[in-house]
Design a protein around this motif. Structure first.
Motif, PDB file in Angstrom:
ATOM      1  N   SER A  25       0.804  -1.235   0.000  1.00 21.20           N
ATOM      2  CA  SER A  25       0.000   0.000   0.000  1.00 21.20           C
ATOM      3  C   SER A  25       0.828   1.272   0.000  1.00 21.20           C
ATOM      4  CB  SER A  25      -0.997   0.032   1.174  1.00 21.20           C
ATOM      5  OG  SER A  25      -0.352   0.159   2.430  1.00 21.20           O
ATOM      6  N   ALA A 106     -12.826   5.929  -4.851  1.00 18.67           N
ATOM      7  CA  ALA A 106     -13.363   4.682  -4.311  1.00 18.67           C
ATOM      8  C   ALA A 106     -12.258   3.636  -4.147  1.00 18.67           C
ATOM      9  CB  ALA A 106     -14.464   4.148  -5.220  1.00 18.67           C
ATOM     10  N   LEU A 107     -11.330   3.583  -5.112  1.00 21.12           N
ATOM     11  CA  LEU A 107     -10.234   2.622  -5.013  1.00 21.12           C
ATOM     12  C   LEU A 107      -9.323   2.954  -3.836  1.00 21.12           C
ATOM     13  CD1 LEU A 107      -9.272   2.201  -8.786  1.00 21.12           C
ATOM     14  CD2 LEU A 107     -10.553   0.609  -7.355  1.00 21.12           C
ATOM     15  N   LEU A 109     -10.278   4.449  -1.128  1.00 18.20           N
ATOM     16  CA  LEU A 109     -11.031   4.083   0.066  1.00 18.20           C
ATOM     17  C   LEU A 109     -10.961   2.578   0.315  1.00 18.20           C
ATOM     18  CD1 LEU A 109     -12.916   4.828   2.369  1.00 18.20           C
ATOM     19  CD2 LEU A 109     -14.846   4.621   0.772  1.00 18.20           C
ATOM     20  N   VAL A 110     -11.081   1.775  -0.744  1.00 20.30           N
ATOM     21  CA  VAL A 110     -10.949   0.325  -0.603  1.00 20.30           C
ATOM     22  C   VAL A 110      -9.569  -0.026  -0.057  1.00 20.30           C
ATOM     23  CG1 VAL A 110     -10.813  -1.857  -1.864  1.00 20.30           C
ATOM     24  CG2 VAL A 110     -12.652  -0.239  -2.365  1.00 20.30           C
ATOM     25  N   GLY A 111      -8.551   0.640  -0.601  1.00 23.30           N
ATOM     26  CA  GLY A 111      -7.196   0.396  -0.117  1.00 23.30           C
ATOM     27  C   GLY A 111      -7.050   0.734   1.356  1.00 23.30           C
ATOM     28  N   LEU A 113      -9.419   0.756   3.646  1.00 24.77           N
ATOM     29  CA  LEU A 113     -10.142  -0.237   4.443  1.00 24.77           C
ATOM     30  C   LEU A 113      -9.334  -1.520   4.580  1.00 24.77           C
ATOM     31  CD1 LEU A 113     -13.772   0.244   3.057  1.00 24.77           C
ATOM     32  CD2 LEU A 113     -12.872   0.953   5.289  1.00 24.77           C
ATOM     33  N   LEU A 114      -8.632  -1.902   3.516  1.00 20.91           N
ATOM     34  CA  LEU A 114      -7.788  -3.087   3.591  1.00 20.91           C
ATOM     35  C   LEU A 114      -6.612  -2.863   4.533  1.00 20.91           C
ATOM     36  CD1 LEU A 114      -7.824  -4.092  -0.169  1.00 20.91           C
ATOM     37  CD2 LEU A 114      -8.726  -5.446   1.717  1.00 20.91           C
ATOM     38  N   THR A 148      -5.992  -9.805  -8.658  1.00 19.25           N
ATOM     39  CA  THR A 148      -5.232  -8.780  -7.942  1.00 19.25           C
ATOM     40  C   THR A 148      -4.252  -8.093  -8.873  1.00 19.25           C
ATOM     41  OG1 THR A 148      -5.408 -10.085  -5.906  1.00 19.25           O
ATOM     42  CG2 THR A 148      -3.760  -8.338  -5.931  1.00 19.25           C
ATOM     43  N   TYR A 151      -6.124  -5.465 -10.804  1.00 22.48           N
ATOM     44  CA  TYR A 151      -6.263  -4.284  -9.943  1.00 22.48           C
ATOM     45  C   TYR A 151      -4.940  -3.533  -9.849  1.00 22.48           C
ATOM     46  CZ  TYR A 151      -6.545  -1.616  -5.593  1.00 22.48           C
ATOM     47  OH  TYR A 151      -6.475  -0.624  -4.654  1.00 22.48           O
ATOM     48  N   ILE A 162      -3.652  -6.759  -0.361  1.00 21.22           N
ATOM     49  CA  ILE A 162      -4.559  -7.768  -0.912  1.00 21.22           C
ATOM     50  C   ILE A 162      -3.821  -9.088  -1.120  1.00 21.22           C
ATOM     51  CG2 ILE A 162      -6.047  -8.353  -2.863  1.00 21.22           C
ATOM     52  CD1 ILE A 162      -6.424  -5.342  -3.326  1.00 21.22           C
TER      53      ILE A 162
END
Length: 255
Positions: A25, A106-107, A109-111, A113-114, A148, A151, A162
């Motif tokens: 990340s 959004a991506l 934000l997903v990152g 959260l992960l 993955t 992505y 991920i």
């Protein structure tokens, strides 16, 4: 580009290279930094991707001993990352730039959260490890690694998180071995995506940003491989969350 911008991007690269080698990340540091200095999202994404490759190389070199125990896994899942990275990079270039501008918050934000929930998911997965990996699990893992990679080729922030989550859920090897494998698979994705961008959209890559990010990640990758395990993960995750949140606000509320 003024001196402050040069130093800031370079230091962001060092931080990203270190974080990528340890947990993944790191793009949530460098990509928002480039946005902060006014780079268009698509240019920032491609330049960041190319700049991450040197850090991936130094990180993989630092984990070379762990990777010696992963020969079969590399041969099995490396092609999945290669294919996924190509598909993701082509999608980035093929889809309208407006799509990327719309989905990036959004991506991110997903990152984020992960990054927040990744450790908990990994601990649960390790507690339920089987003693062997079945053929069905191997096929599922191949598909998940490929997805993955898609992505990662398209955007890539938290790709490492991920990957380590998937690997630690479906494989039985030691976590440090899996981390080395994660670094190599992420490097394959970044490398093939970077090559795609250079060959097809070279004019949209900001090479000054690539140079600064690349030098920074090269240093950071070596730091992460050597002393990164001593750094407090909570501090690293907090930095990622703050920077990522600022990037989301900049691209939405303050756009």
């Amino acid at each position: 580009m003024n001196a402050f911008e040069v130093v800031a991007i370079l230091l962001a690269g060092v931080a990203a290279g270190t974080i990528n080698t340890i947990v993944g990340s790191g793009s949530l540091i460098t990509f928002p930094t480039l946005l902060f200095f006014g780079y268009p999202p698509l240019v920032a994404n491609m330049s960041n991707n190319v700049g991450l490759v040197p850090g991936g190389l130094s990180g993989v070199h630092g984990y070379r001993r762990e990777l010696e125990r992963s020969g079969a896994a590399i041969r099995r899942y490396g092609p999945a990352s290669l294919l996924g990275g190509i598909v993701g990079a082509v999608l980035l270039l093929w889809l309208p730039e407006s799509v990327f501008d719309a989905v990036v918050p959004a991506l991110i934000l997903v990152g984020l959260l992960l990054v927040v929930f990744g450790p908990s998911l990994q601990r649960r997965a390790r507690r339920s490890h089987p003693t062997h990996v079945s053929p069905g699990q191997q096929r599922l893992l191949w598909v998940l690694v490929a997805l993955t990679g898609v992505y990662g080729g398209y955007f890539g922030a938290a790709q490492g998180v991920i990957l380590i989550g998937i690997l630690s859920t479906l494989m039985v090897e030691d976590l440090q071995v899996l981390n080395g494998l994660k670094n190599l698979l992420a490097l394959i994705v970044n490398g093939v995506a970077a090559l795609t961008f250079v060959l097809l959209r070279n004019s949209q890559i900001d090479w000054s940003a690539v140079l600064l990010v690349g030098i920074g990640t090269l240093i950071g990758g070596a730091i992460g491989a050597r002393v990164g395990r001593r750094l407090p993960p909570l501090v690293l995750r907090a930095v990622i969350i703050v920077v990522g949140t600022v990037a989301i606000l900049r691209m939405t509320v303050f756009a």
